[in-house]
Design a protein around this motif. Sequence first.
Motif, PDB file in Angstrom:
ATOM      1  N   PRO A   1       2.076   5.465  -7.802  1.00  0.00           N
ATOM      2  CA  PRO A   1       0.779   5.165  -8.226  1.00  0.00           C
ATOM      3  C   PRO A   1       0.518   4.455  -9.578  1.00  0.00           C
ATOM      4  O   PRO A   1      -0.537   4.039 -10.022  1.00  0.00           O
ATOM      5  CB  PRO A   1       0.111   6.334  -8.182  1.00  0.00           C
ATOM      6  N   SER A   2       1.739   4.512 -10.587  1.00  0.00           N
ATOM      7  CA  SER A   2       1.555   4.035 -11.719  1.00  0.00           C
ATOM      8  C   SER A   2       2.449   2.786 -12.056  1.00  0.00           C
ATOM      9  O   SER A   2       2.722   2.332 -13.149  1.00  0.00           O
ATOM     10  CB  SER A   2       2.036   5.142 -12.698  1.00  0.00           C
ATOM     11  N   ASN A   3       2.732   2.300 -10.967  1.00  0.00           N
ATOM     12  CA  ASN A   3       3.473   0.970 -10.902  1.00  0.00           C
ATOM     13  C   ASN A   3       2.699  -0.266 -10.735  1.00  0.00           C
ATOM     14  O   ASN A   3       2.281  -0.587  -9.663  1.00  0.00           O
ATOM     15  CB  ASN A   3       4.431   1.043  -9.720  1.00  0.00           C
ATOM     16  N   ALA A   4       2.490  -0.725 -12.063  1.00  0.00           N
ATOM     17  CA  ALA A   4       1.561  -1.982 -12.129  1.00  0.00           C
ATOM     18  C   ALA A   4       1.950  -3.182 -11.228  1.00  0.00           C
ATOM     19  O   ALA A   4       1.021  -3.715 -10.756  1.00  0.00           O
ATOM     20  CB  ALA A   4       1.255  -2.348 -13.720  1.00  0.00           C
ATOM     21  N   GLU A   5       3.261  -3.470 -11.142  1.00  0.00           N
ATOM     22  CA  GLU A   5       3.559  -4.468 -10.577  1.00  0.00           C
ATOM     23  C   GLU A   5       3.288  -4.407  -8.966  1.00  0.00           C
ATOM     24  O   GLU A   5       2.965  -5.373  -8.303  1.00  0.00           O
ATOM     25  CB  GLU A   5       5.164  -4.493 -10.547  1.00  0.00           C
TER      26      GLU A   5
ATOM     27  N   ARG B   1       0.810  -1.119   0.001  1.00  0.00           N
ATOM     28  CA  ARG B   1       0.104  -0.087   0.134  1.00  0.00           C
ATOM     29  C   ARG B   1       0.928   1.155  -0.127  1.00  0.00           C
ATOM     30  O   ARG B   1       0.556   2.254  -0.603  1.00  0.00           O
ATOM     31  CB  ARG B   1      -1.004  -0.214   1.208  1.00  0.00           C
ATOM     32  N   GLU B   2       1.864   1.233   0.855  1.00  0.00           N
ATOM     33  CA  GLU B   2       2.757   2.372   0.844  1.00  0.00           C
ATOM     34  C   GLU B   2       3.670   2.635  -0.800  1.00  0.00           C
ATOM     35  O   GLU B   2       3.846   3.604  -1.161  1.00  0.00           O
ATOM     36  CB  GLU B   2       3.987   2.158   1.794  1.00  0.00           C
ATOM     37  N   ALA B   3       4.066   1.452  -1.174  1.00  0.00           N
ATOM     38  CA  ALA B   3       4.557   1.425  -2.407  1.00  0.00           C
ATOM     39  C   ALA B   3       3.642   2.032  -3.622  1.00  0.00           C
ATOM     40  O   ALA B   3       4.007   2.681  -4.400  1.00  0.00           O
ATOM     41  CB  ALA B   3       5.132   0.025  -2.765  1.00  0.00           C
ATOM     42  N   THR B   4       2.379   1.598  -3.457  1.00  0.00           N
ATOM     43  CA  THR B   4       1.310   2.061  -4.489  1.00  0.00           C
ATOM     44  C   THR B   4       1.148   3.600  -4.369  1.00  0.00           C
ATOM     45  O   THR B   4       1.050   4.322  -5.466  1.00  0.00           O
ATOM     46  CB  THR B   4       0.184   1.094  -4.640  1.00  0.00           C
ATOM     47  N   ALA B   5       1.124   4.033  -3.032  1.00  0.00           N
ATOM     48  CA  ALA B   5       0.809   5.460  -2.853  1.00  0.00           C
ATOM     49  C   ALA B   5       1.934   6.253  -3.410  1.00  0.00           C
ATOM     50  O   ALA B   5       1.878   7.255  -3.787  1.00  0.00           O
ATOM     51  CB  ALA B   5       0.665   5.487  -1.292  1.00  0.00           C
TER      52      ALA B   5
END
Length: 183
Positions: A122-126, A115-119
Motif C-alpha cells: 500500500p505504500s508503492n506509489a508506482e 489492485r492486488e499489488a496495491t493491497a
Amino acid sequence: LQELARQEAAAVVTRAPRRYHGYFALGRAEMSAGNHRAGIAAFREAAVRYPEFAAAWWNLAVAYALDGQASLAQAAVRRARRLDASLAWQPENVEKLARAYGEGGATAAAIELYREATAREPSNAEYFRQLSYALRDAGQLPSAREAARRAIELNPNLRAELESISSAPKDSQDFSTTVPDPR
C-alpha cells in the motif's frame, strides 16, 4: 539472433525431450520473436515436465496474457505465486504482466493485478500510478482519480504527471484532451 536462439532451443528439446530446460528456452525464444502461441506451447511443456518450476508458469501467464487469454493467464499466475511468490510479485514482473494484459486487450485483468499489488504494497506509489492509468483507460474515472491521488500522496513528484487524472471533474468522461500517458 532470434532464429539462432530458436534453433538452439529446439536442438536441446530434440536431445533431451523429457527435460524442461529446452522447452523453457524455446518458449523464451518464441516469445522474443513475437510467436505467442508457440511460446504458450513451449512453456506449457516446460511446466508439465517440471510442475514446480515457477518461472515456467510465470512465463506461461505472460504468453497467455499477450495472446488475449486472460483467464488462462490468471490461472498460471496463481500457480506461479503458490510456487514462488517473490518471483510473481517482483515489481518488474508485475509491470510486465500488466502490460501483457493490456496488449492482449484485458484491461480488467491489469486492473485486478494492480489492485492486488496495491493491497500487498500500500505504500508503492508506482502501483497506484499504473492503477490510475488502467482505471482511466477502462473509463472508471472516480476510481482512477482516487488511485492517482493516492500515488501523489505517496510520491508528490508524480503530481504534474497525474494532475489531469486526480483533479478531473467528477462528471468528466473524456480524457482525450489530457496529458498523454507516458507509459
